[in-house]
Design a protein around this motif. Sequence first.
Motif, PDB file in Angstrom:
ATOM      1  N   THR A 157       0.855  -1.187   0.000  1.00 18.74           N
ATOM      2  CA  THR A 157       0.000   0.000   0.000  1.00 18.74           C
ATOM      3  C   THR A 157       0.881   1.223   0.000  1.00 18.74           C
ATOM      4  O   THR A 157       2.094   1.177   0.312  1.00 18.74           O
ATOM      5  N   GLU A 158       0.265   2.331  -0.414  1.00 18.11           N
ATOM      6  CA  GLU A 158       1.023   3.595  -0.453  1.00 18.11           C
ATOM      7  C   GLU A 158       1.534   3.991   0.935  1.00 18.11           C
ATOM      8  O   GLU A 158       2.641   4.504   1.089  1.00 18.11           O
ATOM      9  N   GLU A 159       0.715   3.713   1.976  1.00 22.92           N
ATOM     10  CA  GLU A 159       1.117   4.061   3.355  1.00 22.92           C
ATOM     11  C   GLU A 159       2.339   3.279   3.774  1.00 22.92           C
ATOM     12  O   GLU A 159       3.282   3.836   4.368  1.00 22.92           O
ATOM     13  N   GLU A 160       2.351   1.978   3.442  1.00 23.34           N
ATOM     14  CA  GLU A 160       3.509   1.167   3.780  1.00 23.34           C
ATOM     15  C   GLU A 160       4.719   1.626   2.986  1.00 23.34           C
ATOM     16  O   GLU A 160       5.852   1.603   3.473  1.00 23.34           O
ATOM     17  N   PHE A 161       4.525   2.012   1.701  1.00 28.38           N
ATOM     18  CA  PHE A 161       5.611   2.472   0.847  1.00 28.38           C
ATOM     19  C   PHE A 161       6.297   3.699   1.462  1.00 28.38           C
ATOM     20  O   PHE A 161       7.521   3.807   1.485  1.00 28.38           O
ATOM     21  N   LYS A 162       5.473   4.627   1.973  1.00 32.76           N
ATOM     22  CA  LYS A 162       6.029   5.863   2.532  1.00 32.76           C
ATOM     23  C   LYS A 162       6.856   5.608   3.804  1.00 32.76           C
ATOM     24  O   LYS A 162       7.676   6.433   4.200  1.00 32.76           O
ATOM     25  N   LYS A 163       6.641   4.475   4.448  1.00 34.50           N
ATOM     26  CA  LYS A 163       7.384   4.151   5.671  1.00 34.50           C
ATOM     27  C   LYS A 163       8.734   3.527   5.360  1.00 34.50           C
ATOM     28  O   LYS A 163       9.511   3.260   6.280  1.00 34.50           O
ATOM     29  N   ASN A 164       9.030   3.268   4.095  1.00 35.67           N
ATOM     30  CA  ASN A 164      10.315   2.656   3.720  1.00 35.67           C
ATOM     31  C   ASN A 164      11.129   3.706   2.976  1.00 35.67           C
ATOM     32  O   ASN A 164      10.967   3.920   1.763  1.00 35.67           O
ATOM     33  N   PRO A 165      12.029   4.413   3.691  1.00 35.74           N
ATOM     34  CA  PRO A 165      12.791   5.504   3.064  1.00 35.74           C
ATOM     35  C   PRO A 165      13.614   5.045   1.853  1.00 35.74           C
ATOM     36  O   PRO A 165      13.797   5.800   0.879  1.00 35.74           O
ATOM     37  N   ALA A 166      14.131   3.832   1.928  1.00 28.81           N
ATOM     38  CA  ALA A 166      14.990   3.355   0.812  1.00 28.81           C
ATOM     39  C   ALA A 166      14.188   3.235  -0.486  1.00 28.81           C
ATOM     40  O   ALA A 166      14.655   3.624  -1.580  1.00 28.81           O
ATOM     41  N   LEU A 167      12.943   2.717  -0.387  1.00 31.28           N
ATOM     42  CA  LEU A 167      12.113   2.574  -1.571  1.00 31.28           C
ATOM     43  C   LEU A 167      11.657   3.931  -2.074  1.00 31.28           C
ATOM     44  O   LEU A 167      11.588   4.162  -3.303  1.00 31.28           O
ATOM     45  N   VAL A 168      11.345   4.846  -1.099  1.00 29.55           N
ATOM     46  CA  VAL A 168      10.924   6.189  -1.513  1.00 29.55           C
ATOM     47  C   VAL A 168      12.050   6.870  -2.292  1.00 29.55           C
ATOM     48  O   VAL A 168      11.827   7.543  -3.301  1.00 29.55           O
ATOM     49  N   GLU A 169      13.300   6.684  -1.825  1.00 30.22           N
ATOM     50  CA  GLU A 169      14.440   7.321  -2.485  1.00 30.22           C
ATOM     51  C   GLU A 169      14.666   6.712  -3.881  1.00 30.22           C
ATOM     52  O   GLU A 169      15.067   7.415  -4.826  1.00 30.22           O
ATOM     53  N   GLU A 170      14.369   5.414  -3.980  1.00 28.29           N
ATOM     54  CA  GLU A 170      14.650   4.742  -5.260  1.00 28.29           C
ATOM     55  C   GLU A 170      13.551   4.984  -6.282  1.00 28.29           C
ATOM     56  O   GLU A 170      13.823   5.231  -7.478  1.00 28.29           O
ATOM     57  N   PHE A 171      12.269   4.964  -5.862  1.00 31.72           N
ATOM     58  CA  PHE A 171      11.180   5.016  -6.833  1.00 31.72           C
ATOM     59  C   PHE A 171      10.410   6.339  -6.795  1.00 31.72           C
ATOM     60  O   PHE A 171       9.551   6.561  -7.628  1.00 31.72           O
ATOM     61  N   TRP A 172      10.613   7.196  -5.845  1.00 27.05           N
ATOM     62  CA  TRP A 172       9.996   8.517  -5.712  1.00 27.05           C
ATOM     63  C   TRP A 172       8.537   8.459  -5.306  1.00 27.05           C
ATOM     64  O   TRP A 172       8.135   9.233  -4.453  1.00 27.05           O
ATOM     65  N   ASP A 173       7.756   7.603  -5.954  1.00 25.22           N
ATOM     66  CA  ASP A 173       6.344   7.552  -5.570  1.00 25.22           C
ATOM     67  C   ASP A 173       5.857   6.120  -5.672  1.00 25.22           C
ATOM     68  O   ASP A 173       6.503   5.239  -6.249  1.00 25.22           O
ATOM     69  N   PHE A 174       4.667   5.915  -5.118  1.00 23.85           N
ATOM     70  CA  PHE A 174       4.110   4.559  -5.007  1.00 23.85           C
ATOM     71  C   PHE A 174       3.731   4.008  -6.377  1.00 23.85           C
ATOM     72  O   PHE A 174       3.846   2.806  -6.625  1.00 23.85           O
ATOM     73  N   GLU A 175       3.266   4.912  -7.316  1.00 25.60           N
ATOM     74  CA  GLU A 175       2.829   4.456  -8.621  1.00 25.60           C
ATOM     75  C   GLU A 175       3.997   3.831  -9.382  1.00 25.60           C
ATOM     76  O   GLU A 175       3.884   2.759 -10.017  1.00 25.60           O
ATOM     77  N   THR A 176       5.186   4.502  -9.283  1.00 23.22           N
ATOM     78  CA  THR A 176       6.361   3.968  -9.980  1.00 23.22           C
ATOM     79  C   THR A 176       6.750   2.630  -9.374  1.00 23.22           C
ATOM     80  O   THR A 176       7.089   1.672 -10.084  1.00 23.22           O
ATOM     81  N   TYR A 177       6.732   2.598  -8.046  1.00 25.74           N
ATOM     82  CA  TYR A 177       7.084   1.350  -7.342  1.00 25.74           C
ATOM     83  C   TYR A 177       6.108   0.252  -7.715  1.00 25.74           C
ATOM     84  O   TYR A 177       6.499  -0.905  -7.959  1.00 25.74           O
ATOM     85  N   SER A 178       4.827   0.572  -7.817  1.00 25.97           N
ATOM     86  CA  SER A 178       3.800  -0.418  -8.124  1.00 25.97           C
ATOM     87  C   SER A 178       3.968  -0.964  -9.551  1.00 25.97           C
ATOM     88  O   SER A 178       3.841  -2.165  -9.802  1.00 25.97           O
ATOM     89  N   ALA A 179       4.348  -0.037 -10.452  1.00 26.67           N
ATOM     90  CA  ALA A 179       4.573  -0.456 -11.853  1.00 26.67           C
ATOM     91  C   ALA A 179       5.762  -1.387 -11.920  1.00 26.67           C
ATOM     92  O   ALA A 179       5.770  -2.378 -12.675  1.00 26.67           O
ATOM     93  N   PHE A 180       6.785  -1.095 -11.093  1.00 28.80           N
ATOM     94  CA  PHE A 180       7.966  -1.958 -11.061  1.00 28.80           C
ATOM     95  C   PHE A 180       7.607  -3.352 -10.573  1.00 28.80           C
ATOM     96  O   PHE A 180       8.068  -4.363 -11.128  1.00 28.80           O
ATOM     97  N   LEU A 181       6.727  -3.403  -9.558  1.00 26.27           N
ATOM     98  CA  LEU A 181       6.328  -4.700  -9.044  1.00 26.27           C
ATOM     99  C   LEU A 181       5.618  -5.520 -10.112  1.00 26.27           C
ATOM    100  O   LEU A 181       5.829  -6.737 -10.240  1.00 26.27           O
ATOM    101  N   HIS A 182       4.765  -4.871 -10.885  1.00 23.93           N
ATOM    102  CA  HIS A 182       4.026  -5.588 -11.929  1.00 23.93           C
ATOM    103  C   HIS A 182       4.969  -6.079 -13.004  1.00 23.93           C
ATOM    104  O   HIS A 182       4.813  -7.186 -13.552  1.00 23.93           O
ATOM    105  N   THR A 183       5.983  -5.293 -13.317  1.00 24.64           N
ATOM    106  CA  THR A 183       6.972  -5.699 -14.319  1.00 24.64           C
ATOM    107  C   THR A 183       7.721  -6.922 -13.825  1.00 24.64           C
ATOM    108  O   THR A 183       7.946  -7.888 -14.572  1.00 24.64           O
ATOM    109  N   GLU A 184       8.083  -6.941 -12.559  1.00 23.89           N
ATOM    110  CA  GLU A 184       8.780  -8.066 -11.981  1.00 23.89           C
ATOM    111  C   GLU A 184       7.919  -9.308 -12.033  1.00 23.89           C
ATOM    112  O   GLU A 184       8.387 -10.414 -12.375  1.00 23.89           O
TER     113      GLU A 184
END
Length: 349
Positions: free
Chosen positions: A314-341
């Motif tokens: 979830t976006e809330e959980e994403f915001k609690k992980n500084p490393a992921l926030v620094e790498e993907f900037w926002d939850f949508e990008t991170y979510s798209a990466f997960l789907h690609t994986e």
Amino acid sequence: MDKIIDLKKAQANQVTLSAPVVLRKTPDGQTKAGEFEITAYTGAVVDRWWGKLAIEVDGIQAKDSMPIFREHSRDTVVGYSLSNKRENGAFVVSGKFSTVTDAAKEVQALAGEGFPWQASIGVQPLKILALEQGASAEVNGAMLEGPAEIWIESRVFETSFVALGADDNTQVACFSQVNETPAPAGNKYKEHDMDITMSLLESKAPEMLAQIRKDAADEAFKKGEEAGRTAGAADELARIKSVSDQSMAGHEDLVGKLMFDGKTTGPEAAVQILAAEKKLKTTALSNLDAGAIAPVNQSAPPAPQPQVPENPTTEEEFKKNPALVEEFWDFETYSAFLHTEEHWDIKKA
């Protein structure tokens, strides 16, 4: 033979000597108002049934200030002495009349009319020389043959104006037969007896009265010694045991003291021991507080770190992980990466 004897063995332990009273005169021969002079003792030898009695004038002791009574009664004060002296082998007392008592006024008035007052001085021996038959000694400038007693040291303790009649020779009267060795039956010697009262002894001979009381107490103790010791010992043992029963650790010295002071009861001991225990504990607590080590300052424990989800969904959980926030900037990008994986994982499979 002559020897110093124990006062308890004296033929008499107290006498009164009577002598004429002479009122002081002014240079022109008139009576000096308010003053008197007493030739208390002329140094003469006095006859008693057991022998002769003489008092060494140089050995007489007396306070300069003594009360002067009438007839030895402390309720009839006549005045007081100012000084005493040894003069021409005699013992002389000088003093003043009271200006406020009836006794003093009456004595002076009677003296003014020519009444022959005498002074009666109480004397007590302090050191006695006894002369046996055939022995002799010099006293007051004259030789005295034994049997006799010489009071080589004595004390004048009281003076009174008494109505004994004029007499140029010193007279003697003993307090009572208690104070003089009794004469044998049939002895013709006559003495000047006095009525003895407690008031008279208290005022005239307090030391003698104290000794009489002490002797009586000692005699009573001796007579009842065994019975008194048995009963007293039983009571004392009971008292000691009662105190001992109150014993408490740490107070052994106090208990021992109370056990043998002869008076403290068990209940009284308990009160004292409890008070001592309370004081001991209070003192110990105070000493403990004074010697305690001050606490060391400690920093506050670190705040608990928030749980960081490793694979947030979830976006809330994403915001609690500084490393992921620094790498993907926002939850949508991170979510798209997960789907690609996931896509690539499915394809590989």
